[in-house]
Motif scaffolding. Structure first.
Motif: not given
Length: 456
Positions: A150-161
């Motif tokens: 979950n932590s990595i997934s959140r980071s991946i989604l944040q990289l979008y920004s």
């Protein structure tokens, strides 16, 4: 006294219990209807053969042969871009170099690199082993999670920004994004792990990756406070990454990649969706289940070498009387393979060597015993439509435990490898198919007349 927000959000109240029963009753479907309408549950038939849903050049799983016009199970084989996985592993092991970068190049670009191409590709990945300024502080350190997936997934989604061309789905741009994620993934994984440990009161240490090191070496270096690792540890982790890199287009997370890519969405959303799929205990999370199952087994057995005692425990597993009471022997059986999983076979050779070096001979002997007895017990308890064998998850957890890797990173390590395969399949989907994936579901509910609220 007013209820706190936490109590309201996280408590399963009697009202929710009541509503959940209504939900279950109105969602239940008679299993016989799946047979009646010839629905392939799991998109597989009774023999485990998958429904043909696409075409791919990336990898192939071979588990059957045609003999006299009939499909006959055979020892399993895995091919990356047409090359047998055993030949690829033997190739980089005999050449005494790490395999992750070489095989990643193969999966992404469809051909084995020359020495110069491999050096240039390694340098390309090294250039991208970086995160945006303050990303560790602003994203990874904040709201750290005990679950690394979950932590990595959140980071991946944040990289979008942080990506000015986040929604550009042209091949060059998607390739750029995929190369970034392949390079950044070890940092997202290890830093997320350290951030949570820091939250729990442990010391915080964040090491930058070293350009001269391979992906496997950097993972071990960044993970350990003393930054030390042995050559054998790095080679075995490297091999594990190669074995987990891809597994045909139909495995759950890769099929998810194709499905989500077909909608036209961005790379970060696609990879996060694949991560959600891989997290499941029936997919990438299975290796943790194997380790926990063996921990429970060892605690309950008086003699790990007693076949009758081990067989009795396995029977209780299938009867939902032991461990998590799910009725499964984790690590046994595969959706495609029926005789052998080539990845497990490769792993097993190194497991035995590592067990002797690390003093895990007793544990290894128990794993071997379960591998031999498991199919027998399953055959006695269940109707088997195809063979049952140990899969790659059966031994990977043991390998990781002998390497001293924390269980919280078992599935993320799988993902650090599989992100290469997901990238290759996303690029293939974008190149060849401009149609959203939308299979059919047969509706069973009859049509009803609306009843006004006051008349119900």
């Amino acid at each position: 006294m007013a209820k706190t927000v936490d109590e309201a959000l996280f408590k399963i109240t009697p009202q929710i219990q009541k509503l959940s029963k209504i939900c279950e009753e109105n969602n239940a479907i008679d299993k016989e209807l799946f047979t009646k309408y010839e629905v392939k549950r799991g998109l597989r038939d009774l023999n485990g053969k998958g429904v043909l849903a696409g075409l791919t050049n990336v990898s192939d799983v071979h588990a059957k042969e045609i003999i006299d016009g009939k499909e006959v199970p055979c020892p399993g084989s895995l091919y990356y871009r047409g090359y047998n996985i055993k030949d690829l592993v033997n190739g980089f092991l005999s050449a005494h170099h790490f395999g992750f970068e070489e095989i990643a190049y193969l999966l992404l670009f469809g051909e084995l690199p020359t020495k110069k191409q491999l050096e240039e590709f390694h340098d390309l990945l090294v250039e991208r082993r970086t995160l945006p300024p303050n990303f560790v502080r602003d994203v990874i350190m904040k709201a750290s999670s005990p679950d690394m997936m979950n932590s990595i997934s959140r980071s991946i989604l944040q990289l979008y920004s942080y990506d000015e061309k986040a929604d550009d789905t042209s091949i060059p741009n998607v390739l750029r994004q995929c190369l970034n994620l392949i390079s950044q993934f070890p940092m997202l994984m290890v830093y997320g792990y350290h951030a949570y440990n820091y939250k729990m009161g442990e010391d915080l240490f964040i090491y930058a990756p070293k350009p001269e090191l391979s992906t496997a070496e950097n993972i071990l270096m960044m993970l350990r406070e003393d930054r030390k690792y042995t050559e054998l540890e790095a080679k075995i982790l490297d091999m594990a990454l190669v074995l987990h890199m891809d597994h045909g287009g139909g495995n759950n997370s890769t099929f998810t990649t194709h499905v989500v890519t077909s909608s036209g969405t961005d790379t970060y959303s696609t990879m996060a969706a694949a991560m959600a799929s891989l997290k499941g205990p029936k997919h990438g999370g299975a290796n943790i289940k194997v380790v926990k199952m063996f921990e429970d087994m060892k605690a309950q057995l008086n003699d790990w070498a007693d076949e009758d005692e081990v067989k009795d425990y396995l029977s209780r597993l299938l009867d939902k009387q032991a461990f998590d009471k799910k009725g499964l022997i984790y690590g046994m059986g595969h959706a495609v393979y029926s005789i052998s999983d080539p990845r497990a076979e490769i792993f097993k050779v190194f497991v035995e060597k590592l067990a002797k070096e690390k003093g895990y001979e007793k544990e290894y002997a128990l794993y071997e015993l379960v591998e031999r007895l498991g199919p027998q017990v399953i055959g006695e308890k269940r109707k088997i439509y195809k063979g049952v064998n140990a899969n790659v998850d059966f031994y990977s957890g043991l390998v990781y435990s002998m390497l001293g890797l924390p269980p919280a990173l078992y599935t993320p390590i799988f993902a650090a490898a599989r992100v290469v395969g997901w990238s290759a399949h996303r690029l293939e989907e974008l190149k060849n198919v401009d149609k959203i994936i939308r299979p059919a579901y047969k509706a069973l509910a009859g049509h009803k007349e609306y009843v006004k609220l006051e008349d119900r």
